[in-house]
Write a protein that holds these residues in place. Structure first.
Motif, PDB file in Angstrom:
ATOM      1  N   LYS A 132      75.164-111.782 -27.471  1.00  0.00           N
ATOM      2  CA  LYS A 132      75.872-112.959 -27.940  1.00  0.00           C
ATOM      3  C   LYS A 132      77.186-113.076 -27.168  1.00  0.00           C
ATOM      4  CE  LYS A 132      74.367-114.174 -32.570  1.00  0.00           C
ATOM      5  NZ  LYS A 132      72.954-113.923 -32.329  1.00  0.00           N
ATOM      6  N   LYS A 133      77.618-114.293 -26.984  1.00  0.00           N
ATOM      7  CA  LYS A 133      78.791-114.554 -26.166  1.00  0.00           C
ATOM      8  C   LYS A 133      80.001-114.818 -27.059  1.00  0.00           C
ATOM      9  CE  LYS A 133      80.375-117.888 -22.676  1.00  0.00           C
ATOM     10  NZ  LYS A 133      80.003-119.128 -21.953  1.00  0.00           N
ATOM     11  N   LEU A 134      81.157-114.302 -26.661  1.00  0.00           N
ATOM     12  CA  LEU A 134      82.401-114.591 -27.367  1.00  0.00           C
ATOM     13  C   LEU A 134      83.536-114.583 -26.354  1.00  0.00           C
ATOM     14  CD1 LEU A 134      83.668-115.130 -30.142  1.00  0.00           C
ATOM     15  CD2 LEU A 134      84.104-112.681 -30.332  1.00  0.00           C
ATOM     16  N   ASN A 135      84.119-115.753 -26.144  1.00  0.00           N
ATOM     17  CA  ASN A 135      85.235-115.882 -25.220  1.00  0.00           C
ATOM     18  C   ASN A 135      86.538-115.622 -25.966  1.00  0.00           C
ATOM     19  OD1 ASN A 135      83.537-116.880 -23.011  1.00  0.00           O
ATOM     20  ND2 ASN A 135      83.366-118.751 -24.227  1.00  0.00           N
ATOM     21  N   ILE A 136      87.325-114.685 -25.461  1.00  0.00           N
ATOM     22  CA  ILE A 136      88.590-114.311 -26.096  1.00  0.00           C
ATOM     23  C   ILE A 136      89.742-114.669 -25.164  1.00  0.00           C
ATOM     24  CG2 ILE A 136      89.980-112.441 -27.038  1.00  0.00           C
ATOM     25  CD1 ILE A 136      87.513-112.882 -28.684  1.00  0.00           C
ATOM     26  N   GLU A 137      90.740-115.330 -25.713  1.00  0.00           N
ATOM     27  CA  GLU A 137      91.951-115.628 -24.949  1.00  0.00           C
ATOM     28  C   GLU A 137      93.170-115.294 -25.804  1.00  0.00           C
ATOM     29  OE1 GLU A 137      94.299-119.307 -22.696  1.00  0.00           O
ATOM     30  OE2 GLU A 137      92.316-119.650 -23.579  1.00  0.00           O
ATOM     31  N   ILE A 138      94.051-114.477 -25.276  1.00  0.00           N
ATOM     32  CA  ILE A 138      95.295-114.126 -25.974  1.00  0.00           C
ATOM     33  C   ILE A 138      96.443-114.743 -25.190  1.00  0.00           C
ATOM     34  CG2 ILE A 138      96.767-112.253 -26.796  1.00  0.00           C
ATOM     35  CD1 ILE A 138      94.284-110.489 -26.897  1.00  0.00           C
ATOM     36  N   LYS A 139      97.098-115.711 -25.797  1.00  0.00           N
ATOM     37  CA  LYS A 139      98.135-116.475 -25.097  1.00  0.00           C
ATOM     38  C   LYS A 139      99.357-115.628 -24.757  1.00  0.00           C
ATOM     39  CE  LYS A 139      96.304-120.669 -25.054  1.00  0.00           C
ATOM     40  NZ  LYS A 139      96.021-121.398 -23.801  1.00  0.00           N
ATOM     41  N   ASP A 156      89.496-121.461 -33.078  1.00  0.00           N
ATOM     42  CA  ASP A 156      88.204-121.405 -32.398  1.00  0.00           C
ATOM     43  C   ASP A 156      88.133-122.506 -31.343  1.00  0.00           C
ATOM     44  OD1 ASP A 156      87.702-123.768 -33.760  1.00  0.00           O
ATOM     45  OD2 ASP A 156      86.183-122.921 -35.095  1.00  0.00           O
ATOM     46  N   GLY A 157      86.953-122.695 -30.777  1.00  0.00           N
ATOM     47  CA  GLY A 157      86.801-123.644 -29.681  1.00  0.00           C
ATOM     48  C   GLY A 157      87.011-125.085 -30.067  1.00  0.00           C
ATOM     49  N   SER A 158      87.011-125.380 -31.369  1.00  0.00           N
ATOM     50  CA  SER A 158      87.240-126.750 -31.812  1.00  0.00           C
ATOM     51  C   SER A 158      88.692-126.998 -32.183  1.00  0.00           C
ATOM     52  CB  SER A 158      86.350-127.056 -33.031  1.00  0.00           C
ATOM     53  OG  SER A 158      86.796-126.341 -34.180  1.00  0.00           O
ATOM     54  N   GLY A 159      89.521-125.966 -32.089  1.00  0.00           N
ATOM     55  CA  GLY A 159      90.933-126.103 -32.435  1.00  0.00           C
ATOM     56  C   GLY A 159      91.248-125.791 -33.881  1.00  0.00           C
ATOM     57  N   ASP A 163      78.682-117.278 -36.438  1.00  0.00           N
ATOM     58  CA  ASP A 163      78.140-118.633 -36.283  1.00  0.00           C
ATOM     59  C   ASP A 163      79.097-119.714 -36.750  1.00  0.00           C
ATOM     60  OD1 ASP A 163      75.554-117.916 -35.192  1.00  0.00           O
ATOM     61  OD2 ASP A 163      75.092-117.088 -37.172  1.00  0.00           O
ATOM     62  N   GLN A 164      80.179-119.340 -37.419  1.00  0.00           N
ATOM     63  CA  GLN A 164      81.189-120.303 -37.839  1.00  0.00           C
ATOM     64  C   GLN A 164      82.339-120.408 -36.844  1.00  0.00           C
ATOM     65  OE1 GLN A 164      80.589-122.323 -40.430  1.00  0.00           O
ATOM     66  NE2 GLN A 164      78.635-121.196 -40.539  1.00  0.00           N
ATOM     67  N   ILE A 165      82.272-119.644 -35.754  1.00  0.00           N
ATOM     68  CA  ILE A 165      83.305-119.705 -34.710  1.00  0.00           C
ATOM     69  C   ILE A 165      82.847-120.735 -33.680  1.00  0.00           C
ATOM     70  CG2 ILE A 165      84.578-118.414 -32.960  1.00  0.00           C
ATOM     71  CD1 ILE A 165      83.930-115.877 -34.598  1.00  0.00           C
ATOM     72  N   LYS A 166      83.414-121.920 -33.741  1.00  0.00           N
ATOM     73  CA  LYS A 166      82.968-123.023 -32.903  1.00  0.00           C
ATOM     74  C   LYS A 166      83.218-122.731 -31.419  1.00  0.00           C
ATOM     75  CE  LYS A 166      82.073-125.273 -36.683  1.00  0.00           C
ATOM     76  NZ  LYS A 166      80.682-125.344 -37.181  1.00  0.00           N
ATOM     77  N   GLY A 167      82.220-123.081 -30.617  1.00  0.00           N
ATOM     78  CA  GLY A 167      82.348-122.923 -29.173  1.00  0.00           C
ATOM     79  C   GLY A 167      82.335-121.488 -28.701  1.00  0.00           C
ATOM     80  N   GLU A 168      81.968-120.581 -29.600  1.00  0.00           N
ATOM     81  CA  GLU A 168      81.939-119.149 -29.244  1.00  0.00           C
ATOM     82  C   GLU A 168      83.257-118.717 -28.602  1.00  0.00           C
ATOM     83  OE1 GLU A 168      78.590-119.173 -26.647  1.00  0.00           O
ATOM     84  OE2 GLU A 168      77.119-119.097 -28.271  1.00  0.00           O
ATOM     85  N   THR A 169      84.348-119.264 -29.124  1.00  0.00           N
ATOM     86  CA  THR A 169      85.665-119.055 -28.508  1.00  0.00           C
ATOM     87  C   THR A 169      86.703-118.711 -29.569  1.00  0.00           C
ATOM     88  OG1 THR A 169      85.189-120.581 -26.686  1.00  0.00           O
ATOM     89  CG2 THR A 169      87.522-120.159 -27.171  1.00  0.00           C
TER      90      THR A 169
END
Length: 282
Positions: free
Chosen positions: A122-129, A227-230, A190-196
């Motif tokens: 499964k894919k999960l994109n992580i970004e730490i600002k 998440d990916g939808s903001g 599955d509730q994390i939109k955009g896998e992000t």
């Protein structure tokens, strides 16, 4: 889910937050080999270390009610009290040693990641600002999860320690924190939109509905996850978002074990009034 109970804590004259935790004697004996009785553990540890305010017999077990102050958060767990006992009890002629070190026993050395095998991950994109918000970031996706009731011993220990048993996934996260003093959090993948997932500081006036179904208006500068939808899905280090909570329909889980900037967590706790056991640990 981070341990989602609001602490019955207070502030002392030095503005240090104090809380109480409960652990059971049998749970302590999972790690500690001692000939001290529960009353002796309470008496001797209270003289030299943690203040154990009471010990109560419940069924065939005993429950310790322990005061924790903010500068001694290191003993706010079963393992932490076992470490205190190993150091203190021998001074009073009582045997006390570790049966085993759980930090050595429970590790990932005997496991290997799925990308080492022919498995579609499964894919999960992580970004730490801002890396200073979270000096240590650890996450893993657990697939094919079946939500159900917890084993009896976990349920009984949590209830004895004042924590409601919810389901096997949430209970394990709470159990781990009480056992080792490390808050963890679980999301429904599955509730994390955009896998992000994007960790950042909140903007003034942003809102999040937390797991206790309360809407929190953020002052700005708080550590949050979107998440990916903001959508905001986590008030990091304090309480998760209701929109990514574990439910009976959950099939995949994201397990978080993080280290957050303690100053930011303290500021958010003070400004929003949302205080949890997890926020005190961080």
């Amino acid at each position: 889910m981070i341990l989602e109970i609001i602490t019955a804590g207070t502030y002392d004259s030095w503005n240090n937050f104090k809380m109480n935790i409960k652990i059971t004697h049998k749970w302590l004996l999972d790690y500690l080999d001692t000939d001290a009785t529960p009353d002796q553990v309470r008496e001797y540890l209270s003289l030299c270390g943690p203040s154990i305010e009471s010990v109560e017999k419940i069924g065939s077990d005993y429950v310790f009610d322990i005061e924790v102050i903010s500068n001694r958060i290191d003993y706010a767990s079963v393992l932490g009290i076992a470490q205190e006992a190993v150091a203190i009890l021998p001074m009073f002629g009582k045997k006390a040693k570790f049966k085993e070190n759980p930090l050595e026993k429970y590790n990932f050395k005997k496991y290997y990641l799925t990308h080492d095998r022919d498995i579609d991950n499964k894919k999960l994109n992580i970004e730490i600002k801002n890396k200073f918000l979270c000096p240590r970031f650890t996450a893993v996706i657990i697939d094919n999860v079946k939500i159900g009731t917890s084993p009896k011993f976990i349920t009984e220990r949590l209830i004895a320690c004042g924590i409601k048993s919810i389901n096997n996934v949430v209970d394990v996260s709470n159990y781990l924190m009480l056992a080792f003093g490390q808050p963890v959090h679980v999301f429904d993948y599955d509730q994390i939109k955009g896998e992000t997932m994007i960790m950042r500081e909140s903007k003034k006036g942003e809102k999040i509905v937390t797991l206790d179904e309360k809407e929190v208006t953020l002052p700005g500068g708080d550590i949050v996850m979107e998440d990916g939808s903001g959508r905001l899905i986590d008030l990091c280090g304090i309480m998760g978002g209701l929109n990514s909570a574990i439910t009976e329909k959950t099939k995949s889980v994201v397990l978080f074990v993080q280290t957050y900037d303690k100053v930011q967590i303290r500021k958010t706790t003070m400004s929003t009034g949302v205080r949890t056991v997890a926020s005190t640990f961080f």
